[in-house]
Each structure stands twice: as C-alpha cells, then as structure tokens.
Design an enzyme around this catalytic site. Structure first.
Site, PDB file in Angstrom:
ATOM      1  N   ASP A  13       0.767  -1.265   0.027  1.00  0.00           N
ATOM      2  CA  ASP A  13      -0.341   0.150   0.128  1.00  0.00           C
ATOM      3  C   ASP A  13       0.822   1.265   0.162  1.00  0.00           C
ATOM      4  O   ASP A  13       0.215   2.264   0.900  1.00  0.00           O
ATOM      5  CB  ASP A  13      -1.068  -0.006   1.285  1.00  0.00           C
ATOM      6  CG  ASP A  13      -1.850  -1.094   1.267  1.00  0.00           C
ATOM      7  OD1 ASP A  13      -2.002  -1.883   0.350  1.00  0.00           O
ATOM      8  OD2 ASP A  13      -2.423  -1.308   2.406  1.00  0.00           O
ATOM      9  N   LYS A  75      -7.234  -4.234  -2.823  1.00  0.00           N
ATOM     10  CA  LYS A  75      -8.178  -4.765  -1.399  1.00  0.00           C
ATOM     11  C   LYS A  75      -8.807  -3.659  -0.738  1.00  0.00           C
ATOM     12  O   LYS A  75      -8.458  -2.386  -0.787  1.00  0.00           O
ATOM     13  CB  LYS A  75      -7.065  -5.389  -0.482  1.00  0.00           C
ATOM     14  CG  LYS A  75      -5.912  -4.330   0.106  1.00  0.00           C
ATOM     15  CD  LYS A  75      -4.810  -5.188   0.744  1.00  0.00           C
ATOM     16  CE  LYS A  75      -3.987  -4.169   1.415  1.00  0.00           C
ATOM     17  NZ  LYS A  75      -4.300  -3.554   2.734  1.00  0.00           N
ATOM     18  N   CYS A 108      -1.910  -1.782   8.224  1.00  0.00           N
ATOM     19  CA  CYS A 108      -1.958  -2.795   7.130  1.00  0.00           C
ATOM     20  C   CYS A 108      -0.742  -3.718   7.296  1.00  0.00           C
ATOM     21  O   CYS A 108      -0.960  -5.049   7.248  1.00  0.00           O
ATOM     22  CB  CYS A 108      -2.000  -2.338   5.989  1.00  0.00           C
ATOM     23  SG  CYS A 108      -3.640  -1.482   5.217  1.00  0.00           S
TER      24      CYS A 108
END
Length: 179
Positions: A13, A75, A108
């Site tokens: 990410d 996601k 995350c």
C-alpha cells in the site's frame, strides 16, 4: 536465514497522498526502491498491494515504474491475508519466507504480519522500508510484530542475506545498488 528459493517480497500500500505523509518518507522511498530493484536482480517474486486505490490513489510512480510487470492486488481489508486474491497469489508462489515492507506499519503491515504468522509463514519486516505517519506508530507496530514472532531486518541486511556469497554478477549489482 533467508533462502532465495523460499522468499518473496510483499510491498504493501505505498500509495498516493498517504505515502507523502509518512514519517521520513524520503528514506522510506529510497529503501523501498532498493528493495524492489534488489528483488528483481535476485529474480525474487514480488506481490504488490493497493488499499482502496479509488480513494487513496495508485502506488507512487517512483515504485510502480520499477515494477511494470507486477499487477497490484486491490484490497479494502487492512490485512492483505483477508483478501482472497492476495491469498491465492501468495499460495501460488510456494514460498514460506516473506520480506514485508510498505505502509502503514501499525495498521496494514501489522495486521498482515499477524495473519501471515498465524498461517505459518516466516515473516521478515524490513524495518527501514516500512513507515507510519508518526515515528511512535511505526515503532509500536515494529515492537508488536517482533513480539509476535516476526524478524526485524533492514534493506541491505536482507539483500546480502539472500545472496549468501560475495561474488558473481548479482553480488556486483546488489553492491552497486546499496551504495
């Protein structure tokens, strides 16, 4: 010890405006680029994820340009492992050691690491290639992952550990990369 035939790189990410808010972003981006380039020199598989790209944007150009052949796994879950596409790609690699990097360390990266450890993977967190918006949250995430069984490493340490030997063309390329 990391084994090249059993290791994959997971880049989590590093996207858009959020990436620009990271603590020590310049060194983060430099280490992520080195790690990605090193993985490519070593012909190691790379999994790239993007958290809700419609809202957060795509992976920053400085990194995505290094991985034109890598398709990001999109996601909305904090843990990559809660995404069926990520889990399928990971299983298909048949690798049990994972080098994990990206953002944010305490969200995350942390939740993915916890799920990977539970699933039986050996997780190595590249501590100079992860970050959060604050130094405190980065440190908290690293401490929690380490106490759960993740191994902390650094970009240069991981790349030379994967090489195992100080000779050959790949050694020369990695040496040049980390200078």
């Amino acid at each position: 010890m990391l084994d090249l035939d059993n290791t994959a790189l997971v880049v989590i990410d590093v996207q858009g405006k959020l990436a620009e808010l990271m603590h020590q972003k310049e060194s983060l981006f430099e280490n992520l680029a080195r790690l990605i380039q090193g993985a490519q020199i070593l012909e190691m598989p790379i999994i790239l994820t993007e958290q809700y790209p419609k809202g957060l944007g795509r992976t920053i150009d400085a990194l995505s340009s290094l991985m034109p052949a890598v398709t990001p796994v999109e996601k909305i879950t904090f843990s990559c492992c809660a995404n069926p596409d990520f889990s399928e790609v990971l299983r298909g690699l048949h690798r049990k050691q994972l080098l994990v990097c990206g953002i944010e360390t305490h969200i995350c990266v942390y939740q993915t690491t916890m799920d990977l450890l539970t699933a039986g993977y050996e997780v190595h967190i590249v501590s100079d290639a992860v970050s959060s918006r604050s130094a405190h949250n980065k440190q908290l995430g690293l401490e929690r992952m380490k106490s759960a069984g993740a191994v902390l490493t650094g970009t240069e340490m991981a790349l030379f550990e994967l090489l195992h030997i100080a000779q050959g063309e790949k050694f020369k390329q990695i040496s040049k990369l980390v200078k």
